[in-house]
Design an enzyme around this catalytic site. Structure first.
Site, mmCIF file in Angstrom:
data_model
loop_
_atom_site.group_PDB
_atom_site.id
_atom_site.type_symbol
_atom_site.label_atom_id
_atom_site.label_comp_id
_atom_site.label_asym_id
_atom_site.label_seq_id
_atom_site.Cartn_x
_atom_site.Cartn_y
_atom_site.Cartn_z
ATOM 1 N N ASP A 166 -4.215 -29.101 -11.058
ATOM 2 C CA ASP A 166 -4.405 -27.934 -12.119
ATOM 3 C C ASP A 166 -3.727 -28.688 -13.158
ATOM 4 O OD1 ASP A 166 -3.700 -26.003 -13.624
ATOM 5 O OD2 ASP A 166 -2.534 -24.712 -11.888
ATOM 6 N N ASP A 178 -8.275 -22.705 -10.606
ATOM 7 C CA ASP A 178 -7.656 -23.500 -11.896
ATOM 8 C C ASP A 178 -7.525 -25.061 -11.436
ATOM 9 O OD1 ASP A 178 -5.572 -23.557 -10.100
ATOM 10 O OD2 ASP A 178 -4.316 -22.288 -11.130
ATOM 11 N N ASN A 190 0.133 -45.197 -6.507
ATOM 12 C CA ASN A 190 -0.872 -44.029 -6.029
ATOM 13 C C ASN A 190 -0.502 -42.849 -6.242
ATOM 14 O OD1 ASN A 190 0.103 -43.051 -3.730
ATOM 15 N ND2 ASN A 190 0.088 -45.106 -2.962
ATOM 16 N N TYR A 241 9.535 -24.335 -6.995
ATOM 17 C CA TYR A 241 7.918 -23.944 -6.973
ATOM 18 C C TYR A 241 7.201 -24.432 -8.462
ATOM 19 C CZ TYR A 241 3.783 -21.003 -7.527
ATOM 20 O OH TYR A 241 2.566 -20.482 -7.706
ATOM 21 N N LYS A 268 1.060 -23.473 -6.122
ATOM 22 C CA LYS A 268 0.567 -23.678 -4.646
ATOM 23 C C LYS A 268 -0.134 -25.012 -4.552
ATOM 24 C CE LYS A 268 1.627 -21.283 -1.042
ATOM 25 N NZ LYS A 268 2.917 -21.274 -0.739
#
Ligand code: F6R
Ligand code: MG
Ligand code: MG
Length: 367
Positions: free
Chosen positions: A11, A51, A103, A230, A233
């Site tokens: 996102d 998104d 990576n 947070y 998600k």
């Protein structure tokens, strides 16, 4: 020939909240990969789900290849620059580290990859989900690879009679990759015992026990574990090879008719039904519901066919209606009980702070 499929998604900003990226942003990421991959890739496709923007790439460099990951990272950085210029919401949201090292694992974007010897015809499905986490695939994978009620091939095809090996990751462990390998059908109850806990145990890969070949690969990132708080998600991607020694496309898709309740939805803190949607679908009701898209391809000598939208069919309109009803049913009880995730999974700090403050005000009667 050997081919690697790599999908890297993040996102990096959207229009009108966490709804969908601007078309210019999708184009920017696509242009960047086209103009800069040189001879690195055989082919690629850029798409979005909610998104999140996903870059699906084919190449011969194997999994976790530095050049391939750097290309995708740089494309996401270039996209973020445009997202900032456009004033998109959450610009660069999932790019959690400043500098690239080796990576993109552990840097924010979700990654699913697999390397295999290409079959003469090589169909696979690319899944992308938004407003949920990698455990959302647990039940559909369990049903698709262990349960003859959903995968008739387990009974009917001699190529599948030995079953499949599940590699399952404990995503609560943050010191490294903590995994267990379990075989279906013998260990089906053990697999179920782990996969019931979608927030803790997540399918990482599935292999055919007949041929030893890789069948499925899921992104197992937990943004929460990387950032320590947070940041959105985890919105997982997944690659699943189909037909022949693997379940048929329709057997893999069949389990999505359940529209299982999964974690995610508004503020990554609720339970909602996983709605199978068409490619390039936005997010809407209560920042959800959690959605999953499925794009079917064949890859031949590294080149991808046109994408075919596996959930763009009248049958799935009916399932979408059922999922909408399930969303309304659980939303009717708002914050109560099963509608909101347990304390440990609440992704926003606010309620945790409230409860800590309230805890201090509790008194034990008589003391
Ligand atoms: C869930 C998600 C959204 C946001 C919500 C609040 O994964 O992306 O539900 O959590 O829209 O967003 P902020 O905190 O950015 O205002
Ligand atoms: Mg977001
Ligand atoms: Mg998302």
């Amino acid at each position: 020939m050997k081919v690697t499929l790599s999908v890297i998604k993040a996102d990096i900003g959207s229009v009108g909240g966490h709804i969908r990226p601007s078309q210019a942003l999708v184009n920017r990421v696509e242009e960047y990969v086209r103009d800069n991959h040189k001879e690195l890739l055989f082919d690629f496709r850029v798409s979005f789900t909610g998104d999140d923007i996903a870059i699906l790439m084919t190449h011969k460099l194997g999994v976790l290849n530095e050049e391939v990951h750097k290309l995708a990272w740089d494309a996401l950085i270039a996209g973020t620059k445009l997202a900032r210029e456009q004033g998109l919401y959450g610009a660069g949201q999932d790019l959690l580290k400043d500098s690239f090292s080796g990576n993109v694992k552990g840097m924010g974007p979700a990654v699913a990859e697999m390397e295999f010897e290409e079959r003469p015809n090589e169909p696979f499905i690319f899944f992308a989900a938004d407003k949920t986490d990698p455990g959302a695939y647990n039940l559909p994978l369990y049903l698709g690879f262990t349960d003859p009620m959903y995968c008739a091939g387990l009974l009917l095809s001699p190529k599948m009679s030995k079953g499949f090996k599940f590699t399952i990751m404990d995503v609560a462990y943050t010191e490294g990759d903590k995994i267990i390998e379990l075989n279906a059908p013998e260990n089906a109850y053990d697999i179920a015992a782990l996969l019931r806990d979608n927030e803790r145990y997540v399918v990482e890969t599935i292999h055919s026990r007949d041929t030893g070949e890789i069948a499925a690969s899921v992104s197992t990132t937990r943004l929460h574990n990387i950032a320590g708080k947070y940041t959105g998600k985890d919105d997982p991607v997944m690659l699943v090879r189909v037909q022949g020694a693997f379940p048929a496309t329709g057997e893999i898709l069949s389990a999505y008719s359940v529209a299982p309740y999964v974690a995610g939805f508004m503020r990554g803190s609720h339970i909602g039904p996983l709605m199978p949607v068409k490619r390039n679908s936005p997010i809407s009701y209560f920042d959800g519901p959690p959605i999953v898209s499925a794009t079917a391809y064949c890859v031949h000598e590294g080149k991808l066919t046109e994408p075919v939208d596996a959930f763009d069919h009248p049958f799935w309109d009916y399932i979408r209606n059922i999922a909408s009803q399930k969303a309304l049913d659980i939303r009717a009880q708002g914050f109560s009980g099963a509608a909101m995730l347990p304390y440990s999974e609440l992704e926003y700090g606010g309620i945790v702070e409230k409860l800590t403050a309230l805890d201090k005000k509790f008194k034990v009667r008589g003391k």
